[in-house]
Write a protein that holds these residues in place. Structure first.
Motif, PDB file in Angstrom:
ATOM      1  N   ASP A  50      11.817   7.036 -67.746  1.00 39.51           N
ATOM      2  CA  ASP A  50      12.934   6.151 -67.393  1.00 39.51           C
ATOM      3  C   ASP A  50      12.523   5.227 -66.241  1.00 39.51           C
ATOM      4  O   ASP A  50      12.873   4.056 -66.216  1.00 39.51           O
ATOM      5  CB  ASP A  50      14.156   6.964 -66.938  1.00 39.51           C
ATOM      6  CG  ASP A  50      14.893   7.617 -68.102  1.00 39.51           C
ATOM      7  OD1 ASP A  50      14.934   7.022 -69.193  1.00 39.51           O
ATOM      8  OD2 ASP A  50      15.429   8.722 -67.909  1.00 39.51           O
ATOM      9  N   CYS A  51      11.803   5.782 -65.292  1.00 40.89           N
ATOM     10  CA  CYS A  51      11.426   4.989 -64.119  1.00 40.89           C
ATOM     11  C   CYS A  51      10.086   4.278 -64.263  1.00 40.89           C
ATOM     12  O   CYS A  51       9.778   3.387 -63.486  1.00 40.89           O
ATOM     13  CB  CYS A  51      11.386   5.870 -62.875  1.00 40.89           C
ATOM     14  SG  CYS A  51      13.031   6.342 -62.296  1.00 40.89           S
ATOM     15  N   HIS A  52       9.277   4.680 -65.247  1.00 37.38           N
ATOM     16  CA  HIS A  52       7.924   4.122 -65.296  1.00 37.38           C
ATOM     17  C   HIS A  52       7.538   3.416 -66.583  1.00 37.38           C
ATOM     18  O   HIS A  52       6.524   2.734 -66.619  1.00 37.38           O
ATOM     19  CB  HIS A  52       6.899   5.223 -65.006  1.00 37.38           C
ATOM     20  CG  HIS A  52       6.907   5.646 -63.572  1.00 37.38           C
ATOM     21  ND1 HIS A  52       6.555   4.798 -62.547  1.00 37.38           N
ATOM     22  CD2 HIS A  52       7.251   6.816 -62.980  1.00 37.38           C
ATOM     23  CE1 HIS A  52       6.671   5.436 -61.392  1.00 37.38           C
ATOM     24  NE2 HIS A  52       7.100   6.659 -61.627  1.00 37.38           N
ATOM     25  N   VAL A  53       8.281   3.638 -67.631  1.00 36.44           N
ATOM     26  CA  VAL A  53       7.896   2.997 -68.887  1.00 36.44           C
ATOM     27  C   VAL A  53       9.038   2.088 -69.334  1.00 36.44           C
ATOM     28  O   VAL A  53      10.135   2.574 -69.579  1.00 36.44           O
ATOM     29  CB  VAL A  53       7.598   4.042 -69.982  1.00 36.44           C
ATOM     30  CG1 VAL A  53       7.073   3.362 -71.235  1.00 36.44           C
ATOM     31  CG2 VAL A  53       6.615   5.086 -69.481  1.00 36.44           C
ATOM     32  N   PRO A  54       8.803   0.795 -69.399  1.00 33.75           N
ATOM     33  CA  PRO A  54       9.874  -0.097 -69.851  1.00 33.75           C
ATOM     34  C   PRO A  54      10.414   0.375 -71.202  1.00 33.75           C
ATOM     35  O   PRO A  54       9.640   0.801 -72.054  1.00 33.75           O
ATOM     36  CB  PRO A  54       9.177  -1.447 -69.985  1.00 33.75           C
ATOM     37  CG  PRO A  54       7.990  -1.348 -69.096  1.00 33.75           C
ATOM     38  CD  PRO A  54       7.570   0.098 -69.115  1.00 33.75           C
ATOM     39  N   VAL A  58       8.679   2.583 -75.120  1.00 31.71           N
ATOM     40  CA  VAL A  58       8.678   4.029 -75.360  1.00 31.71           C
ATOM     41  C   VAL A  58       8.349   4.415 -76.801  1.00 31.71           C
ATOM     42  O   VAL A  58       7.455   5.234 -77.025  1.00 31.71           O
ATOM     43  CB  VAL A  58       9.993   4.678 -74.865  1.00 31.71           C
ATOM     44  CG1 VAL A  58      10.063   6.136 -75.290  1.00 31.71           C
ATOM     45  CG2 VAL A  58      10.080   4.585 -73.342  1.00 31.71           C
ATOM     46  N   PRO A  59       8.996   3.829 -77.794  1.00 31.31           N
ATOM     47  CA  PRO A  59       8.653   4.221 -79.178  1.00 31.31           C
ATOM     48  C   PRO A  59       7.197   3.912 -79.517  1.00 31.31           C
ATOM     49  O   PRO A  59       6.512   4.730 -80.132  1.00 31.31           O
ATOM     50  CB  PRO A  59       9.589   3.364 -80.035  1.00 31.31           C
ATOM     51  CG  PRO A  59      10.661   2.902 -79.123  1.00 31.31           C
ATOM     52  CD  PRO A  59      10.052   2.839 -77.754  1.00 31.31           C
ATOM     53  N   LYS A  60       6.700   2.784 -79.042  1.00 29.68           N
ATOM     54  CA  LYS A  60       5.311   2.403 -79.300  1.00 29.68           C
ATOM     55  C   LYS A  60       4.358   3.400 -78.683  1.00 29.68           C
ATOM     56  O   LYS A  60       3.378   3.811 -79.279  1.00 29.68           O
ATOM     57  CB  LYS A  60       5.020   1.031 -78.674  1.00 29.68           C
ATOM     58  CG  LYS A  60       5.171  -0.130 -79.627  1.00 29.68           C
ATOM     59  CD  LYS A  60       4.600  -1.383 -78.988  1.00 29.68           C
ATOM     60  CE  LYS A  60       5.552  -2.544 -79.143  1.00 29.68           C
ATOM     61  NZ  LYS A  60       5.364  -3.595 -78.177  1.00 29.68           N
ATOM     62  N   TYR A 100       7.636  -2.862 -59.125  1.00 25.16           N
ATOM     63  CA  TYR A 100       9.087  -2.886 -58.873  1.00 25.16           C
ATOM     64  C   TYR A 100       9.501  -4.173 -58.161  1.00 25.16           C
ATOM     65  O   TYR A 100      10.547  -4.742 -58.447  1.00 25.16           O
ATOM     66  CB  TYR A 100       9.504  -1.668 -58.041  1.00 25.16           C
ATOM     67  CG  TYR A 100       9.859  -0.467 -58.881  1.00 25.16           C
ATOM     68  CD1 TYR A 100       8.886   0.443 -59.293  1.00 25.16           C
ATOM     69  CD2 TYR A 100      11.166  -0.228 -59.275  1.00 25.16           C
ATOM     70  CE1 TYR A 100       9.206   1.545 -60.069  1.00 25.16           C
ATOM     71  CE2 TYR A 100      11.498   0.876 -60.042  1.00 25.16           C
ATOM     72  CZ  TYR A 100      10.517   1.761 -60.435  1.00 25.16           C
ATOM     73  OH  TYR A 100      10.851   2.850 -61.204  1.00 25.16           O
ATOM     74  N   LYS A 101       8.685  -4.627 -57.218  1.00 24.51           N
ATOM     75  CA  LYS A 101       9.045  -5.859 -56.502  1.00 24.51           C
ATOM     76  C   LYS A 101       8.990  -7.052 -57.442  1.00 24.51           C
ATOM     77  O   LYS A 101       9.814  -7.949 -57.371  1.00 24.51           O
ATOM     78  CB  LYS A 101       8.113  -6.059 -55.303  1.00 24.51           C
ATOM     79  CG  LYS A 101       8.367  -5.018 -54.235  1.00 24.51           C
ATOM     80  CD  LYS A 101       7.917  -5.445 -52.860  1.00 24.51           C
ATOM     81  CE  LYS A 101       8.232  -4.296 -51.907  1.00 24.51           C
ATOM     82  NZ  LYS A 101       8.017  -4.584 -50.507  1.00 24.51           N
ATOM     83  N   THR A 102       8.010  -7.047 -58.322  1.00 17.66           N
ATOM     84  CA  THR A 102       7.845  -8.164 -59.248  1.00 17.66           C
ATOM     85  C   THR A 102       8.972  -8.214 -60.274  1.00 17.66           C
ATOM     86  O   THR A 102       9.449  -9.299 -60.616  1.00 17.66           O
ATOM     87  CB  THR A 102       6.482  -8.042 -59.979  1.00 17.66           C
ATOM     88  OG1 THR A 102       5.471  -7.906 -58.991  1.00 17.66           O
ATOM     89  CG2 THR A 102       6.194  -9.256 -60.828  1.00 17.66           C
ATOM     90  N   LYS A 106      13.638  -3.382 -62.135  1.00 18.42           N
ATOM     91  CA  LYS A 106      14.249  -3.360 -63.471  1.00 18.42           C
ATOM     92  C   LYS A 106      14.604  -1.943 -63.939  1.00 18.42           C
ATOM     93  O   LYS A 106      15.672  -1.697 -64.477  1.00 18.42           O
ATOM     94  CB  LYS A 106      13.247  -4.010 -64.440  1.00 18.42           C
ATOM     95  CG  LYS A 106      13.580  -3.900 -65.903  1.00 18.42           C
ATOM     96  CD  LYS A 106      12.533  -4.654 -66.720  1.00 18.42           C
ATOM     97  CE  LYS A 106      12.526  -4.179 -68.160  1.00 18.42           C
ATOM     98  NZ  LYS A 106      11.534  -4.919 -68.975  1.00 18.42           N
ATOM     99  N   GLN A 107      13.658  -0.996 -63.719  1.00 16.14           N
ATOM    100  CA  GLN A 107      13.885   0.366 -64.217  1.00 16.14           C
ATOM    101  C   GLN A 107      15.099   1.032 -63.559  1.00 16.14           C
ATOM    102  O   GLN A 107      15.849   1.731 -64.214  1.00 16.14           O
ATOM    103  CB  GLN A 107      12.651   1.226 -63.985  1.00 16.14           C
ATOM    104  CG  GLN A 107      11.872   1.486 -65.256  1.00 16.14           C
ATOM    105  CD  GLN A 107      10.773   0.491 -65.466  1.00 16.14           C
ATOM    106  OE1 GLN A 107      10.816  -0.292 -66.400  1.00 16.14           O
ATOM    107  NE2 GLN A 107       9.805   0.484 -64.591  1.00 16.14           N
TER     108      GLN A 107
END
Ligand code: HEC
Ligand code: HEC
Ligand code: HEC
Ligand code: HEC
Length: 162
Positions: A50-54, A58-60, A100-102, A106-107
């Protein structure tokens, strides 16, 4: 099938990440002591991915994992419990912080929506900061670094920069 399990079995998604990160670093233990894993409600509030993979990846990723089981062997070994803190954590923490700054954290925003926060019931400090963060150009990670893991020790960060 891998993709099916990945999406359906929410908490077990962590097992894949644990496969390498347990024994390699102290990340999993820190996460398990943090509010997103252990809380009075008894819910896993956020998994590693949730916090690290957009979300769109995830399915890919699940498909890729199914196909290449041997990446486990390939990738383990360089980082150890002995050298993680001093030689690797500063660099890796910086990398994630930069991401995260960039992307404006988002996560975090997958789950937390500042516009839905009940400011009246937050502490005055939290309420004020959340309401002014946009105009000040701040993002979640500016104030909530270390939310799931210990931060690098200053000494290690300096040594890594030399
Ligand atoms: C095959 C072993 C392996 C698995 C499985 C694995 N990791 Fe890692 N991970 C590593 C290694 C090795 C590094 C260090 C990479 C480096 O030194 O640049 C790392 C680094 C990271 C970093 C630091 C930032 C970066 O981009 O390098 C994050 C975040 C991370 N992993 C999250 C996860 C999550 C989330 C999962 C589960 C979805 C996961 N890892 C599964 C081996 C693994
Ligand atoms: C609530 C969100 C969140 C969760 C859940 C989470 N992380 Fe992180 N992770 C972060 C943030 C933010 C950073 C950037 C450094 C910091 O502020 O701690 C980070 C940094 C990292 C790093 C870089 C090294 C370091 O010490 O900073 C790795 C590796 C990593 N996470 C892996 C994982 C793995 C594996 C899991 C699950 C066991 C996980 N994370 C769960 C938010 C999270
Ligand atoms: C998958 C959903 C999800 C994601 C992603 C997520 N959170 Fe959370 N977060 C929650 C939930 C649910 C709680 C409430 C946990 C509780 O209090 O039981 C929470 C609690 C918190 C708290 C309150 C801590 C406390 O001590 O009361 C903070 C601060 C927070 N999250 C910040 C973040 C930040 C920063 C990120 C991004 C790095 C993030 N969260 C990512 C779901 C999420
Ligand atoms: C300018 C600093 C700042 C920024 C930026 C910021 N926060 Fe906070 N946040 C705080 C402070 C201070 C608190 C109160 C901490 C405490 O009481 O320990 C807080 C508390 C929270 C809480 C707990 C609220 C409650 O009352 O239970 C959550 C959840 C949270 N922040 C999420 C986020 C998320 C998600 C973002 C990005 C969208 C974000 N914050 C951005 C400073 C900030």
């Amino acid at each position: 099938m891998a993709a099916f399990h990945w999406t359906m079995d929410y908490t077990n998604r962590n097992q894949f990440c644990y496969g390498c990160h347990i024994g390699m670093d102290t990340i999993v233990e820190e996460y398990q002591a943090s509010i997103h894993f252990k809380n009075t409600k008894g819910v896993v509030a956020a998994t590693c991915s949730d916090c690290h993979v957009p979300r769109e990846f995830v399915p890919k990723m699940a498909l890729k994992i199914g196909a290449t089981g041997d990446i486990f062997h390939m990738m383990r070994g360089t980082i150890t419990l002995e050298n993680f803190e001093t030689e690797h954590r500063p660099r890796l923490a910086q990398k994630v912080t930069d991401e995260y700054k960039t992307n404006d954290s988002k996560q975090c925003r997958y789950c937390h929506d500042v516009n839905k926060m009940d400011f009246e019931n937050q502490s005055r400090n939290a309420s004020r900061r959340h309401q002014t963060m946009a105009e000040r150009g701040q993002t979640c990670i500016d104030c909530h670094a270390g939310i799931a893991h210990a931060l690098p020790k200053p000494a290690a960060t300096e040594a890594a920069a030399e």
